[in-house]
Design an enzyme around this catalytic site. Structure first.
Site, mmCIF file in Angstrom:
data_model
loop_
_atom_site.group_PDB
_atom_site.id
_atom_site.type_symbol
_atom_site.label_atom_id
_atom_site.label_comp_id
_atom_site.label_asym_id
_atom_site.label_seq_id
_atom_site.Cartn_x
_atom_site.Cartn_y
_atom_site.Cartn_z
ATOM 1 N N SER A 23 0.770 -0.843 0.055
ATOM 2 C CA SER A 23 0.181 -0.286 -0.252
ATOM 3 C C SER A 23 0.442 1.519 0.294
ATOM 4 O O SER A 23 0.219 2.485 -0.672
ATOM 5 C CB SER A 23 -1.069 0.022 1.259
ATOM 6 N N LYS A 41 0.614 4.075 6.504
ATOM 7 C CA LYS A 41 0.084 5.248 5.456
ATOM 8 C C LYS A 41 0.389 6.711 5.790
ATOM 9 O O LYS A 41 1.776 7.185 6.740
ATOM 10 C CB LYS A 41 -1.496 5.156 6.361
#
Length: 144
Positions: A65, A102
Site C-alpha cells: 500500500s 500510511k
C-alpha cells in the site's frame, strides 16, 4: 518482537560495538575515481538512525500500500514514538485492532490515512474507529 498482518515489530538492542567501517570519500555513480585518498572510520547505524532509543522501534513492512512512497514489502522501518504527528508524515497507526502504515492527512480537524498506491482506498478516520497514531516513520532500510 510483535507481528501483525502488515508489520513485524522489533525493539533496538543496545550495543557497545564500534559499528561498521565507513569510508568517508563518497562513492561515484559515474566515472570511478582512484581510492588513494580515502579516510576510514567507524559508523554506527544506531547513532545515525536512532535519535531516542527509548521511543524508537523497528518494523518490517508487509504489503504494497505504500510503494509510491518507497516503502516495499520486507523493508525495515525505523519508527519514533516520541515525534509529534503532523500532516503529510508517514505514520504507523493502530486502527480497529490492526497496525497499518500510511501517510497522515490532517485538515480542519479531520484525519485521513492515505496509501501511496492507487489500488488501495483512502481511509477517513471517524469517531466509530478505534484509532491511535503509534509512531512516525523516520527512515527505511532496504535490501538490494
Amino acid at each position: 518482537m510483535h507481528t501483525t498482518d502488515s508489520l513485524t515489530f522489533f525493539t533496538p538492542e543496545s550495543s557497545d560495538s564500534l559499528g561498521a567501517l565507513f569510508f568517508d570519500t563518497g562513492i561515484s555513480c559515474g566515472i570511478p575515481s582512484p581510492a588513494e585518498d580515502f579516510s576510514q572510520q567507524r559508523l554506527s547505524l544506531d547513532k545515525e538512525l536512532v535519535k531516542n532509543s527509548e521511543t524508537t522501534f523497528f518494523a518490517r513492512v508487509s504489503g504494497q500500500s505504500m510503494i509510491g512512497a518507497g516503502l516495499e514489502d520486507n523493508d525495515l522501518l525505523v519508527i519514533d514514538r516520541g515525534l509529534e504527528p503532523q500532516n503529510n508524515r508517514i505514520a504507523v497507526c493502530f486502527l480497529d485492532g490492526e497496525f497499518t502504515v500510511k501517510r497522515l492527512r490532517v485538515d480542519n480537524g479531520e484525519v485521513w490515512l492515505k496509501p501511496e498506491n492507487p489500488n488501495y482506498p483512502i481511509i477517513k478516520i471517524t469517531q466509530d474507529n478505534k484509532f491511535l497514531i503509534w509512531g512516525i516513520v523516520t527512515n527505511v532500510i532496504k535490501k538490494v
